[in-house]
Motif scaffolding. Structure first.
Motif, PDB file in Angstrom:
ATOM      1  N   VAL A   1      71.384  29.457 108.909  1.00 34.43           N
ATOM      2  CA  VAL A   1      72.741  29.905 108.574  1.00 34.43           C
ATOM      3  C   VAL A   1      73.497  30.416 109.798  1.00 34.43           C
ATOM      4  CG1 VAL A   1      72.056  30.463 106.215  1.00 34.43           C
ATOM      5  CG2 VAL A   1      71.941  32.238 107.964  1.00 34.43           C
ATOM      6  N   VAL A   2      72.782  30.695 110.889  1.00 32.07           N
ATOM      7  CA  VAL A   2      73.466  31.119 112.117  1.00 32.07           C
ATOM      8  C   VAL A   2      74.298  29.955 112.641  1.00 32.07           C
ATOM      9  CG1 VAL A   2      73.099  31.778 114.527  1.00 32.07           C
ATOM     10  CG2 VAL A   2      71.735  32.828 112.737  1.00 32.07           C
ATOM     11  N   PRO A   3      75.565  30.191 113.020  1.00 30.96           N
ATOM     12  CA  PRO A   3      76.378  29.110 113.601  1.00 30.96           C
ATOM     13  C   PRO A   3      75.677  28.456 114.780  1.00 30.96           C
ATOM     14  CG  PRO A   3      77.744  31.013 113.131  1.00 30.96           C
ATOM     15  CD  PRO A   3      76.329  31.441 112.867  1.00 30.96           C
ATOM     16  N   THR A   4      75.813  27.142 114.879  1.00 31.20           N
ATOM     17  CA  THR A   4      75.087  26.384 115.892  1.00 31.20           C
ATOM     18  C   THR A   4      75.381  26.881 117.303  1.00 31.20           C
ATOM     19  OG1 THR A   4      75.189  24.444 114.468  1.00 31.20           O
ATOM     20  CG2 THR A   4      74.586  24.074 116.762  1.00 31.20           C
ATOM     21  N   VAL A   5      76.643  27.181 117.587  1.00 26.45           N
ATOM     22  CA  VAL A   5      77.015  27.628 118.935  1.00 26.45           C
ATOM     23  C   VAL A   5      76.325  28.947 119.272  1.00 26.45           C
ATOM     24  CG1 VAL A   5      78.919  28.409 120.372  1.00 26.45           C
ATOM     25  CG2 VAL A   5      79.210  26.405 118.913  1.00 26.45           C
TER      26      VAL A   5
END
Length: 287
Positions: free
Chosen positions: A107-111
């Protein structure tokens, strides 16, 4: 439901999908046969964009890296994800806690995830992994050498996307009927035989679904490469999507060539997905 009611309820969604998907797709195909400088109308140039791409070693390297990356990563993610799902299926206490910790990486944003992940291998920010390897006398230039950089991009994709595979396959394992498995156990079937002849065939639709999603995610990899290896062109981690970005918005601003790359990427995606789509179609008809 009458046609008028159907149009009333479905019309806005159809118009939205056409505006966001069909129109851009048609424009991409049209631009792929044109020379389109930014801010100027395109001029027809036939197959020149495609000829340029097929004669470009850089495009060939990007396409080869993307396809190999997709095939290898899909295989590894499915194997690792299924193995962890099997282990979690045997856990009785704390399963939800473990699953929540695993899903945190998904769920952590890819960036954000790529930046934090790269810090583990970057000496400027501490490089915890390099410090551990240094204890054993091993030094690796993760961010400047081709092999380690490719491995690093793959490890991040594995860390970030495998929880999705785990979640889907774990849900499938928990819904399997127990009576056939118990009968096979009584008949003397070992663990591998039950996996090969019963569990995996029963989970085949879920495996097809997971593979489809994984292939599409891997083919469009972009942001993690931009964060982990900004100099992807010189290092050897340039994917088709980073190639499109460089051609269209960074180096030459040639939207026609970039559109041709997108069209070829769509064709590559279709070729890789056709076997699984055919299998899914056959299974749906048989059901």
């Amino acid at each position: 439901m009458r046609l008028r009611q159907f149009a009333l309820f479905s019309g806005p969604a159809i118009v939205l999908m056409a505006g966001l998907l069909i129109v851009p797709l048609v424009m991409t195909v049209v631009w792929s046969f044109q020379n389109v400088p930014i801010g100027q109308p395109g001029t027809f140039n036939g197959l020149d964009n495609y000829r340029e791409l097929f004669s470009s070693p850089r495009f060939g390297d990007a396409a080869l890296f993307t396809v190999v990356f997709t095939l290898v990563l899909t295989t590894v993610k499915v194997i690792v994800g299924y193995g962890i799902a099997l282990l979690l299926n045997r856990v009785r206490r704390g399963r939800m806690v473990i699953l929540a910790l695993l899903m945190a990486t998904y769920v952590v944003p890819t960036v954000v995830g790529a930046m934090n992940f790269s810090w583990l291998f970057n000496d400027i920010f501490g490089g915890v992994v390099n410090q551990i390897l240094g204890v054993f006398g091993v030094g690796v230039n993760w961010l400047t050498e081709t092999g380690p950089a490719r491995l690093l991009v793959g490890l991040h994709a594995l860390w970030h996307e495998t929880p999705f595979v785990i979640l889907v396959l774990l849900a499938g394992l928990q819904t399997l009927p127990q009576e056939p498995l118990e009968a096979a156990q009584i008949d003397g079937a070992n663990w591998w035989q039950k996996q090969r002849y019963m569990i995996i065939p029963l989970l085949r639709p879920l495996f097809s679904f997971v593979i489809l999603i994984t292939i599409m995610d891997s083919l469009k990899i972009f942001d993690s490469i931009q964060i982990i290896t900004p100099a992807s062109t010189s290092i050897g981690t340039e994917s088709l999507m980073t190639f499109v970005y460089q051609v269209a918005l960074s180096e030459s601003y040639r939207l026609g060539v970039a559109s041709a790359v997108n069209v070829l990427t769509i064709l590559i995606t279709i070729v890789l997905l056709v076997p699984f789509l055919r299998q899914t179609w056959k299974e749906s008809r048989a059901a």
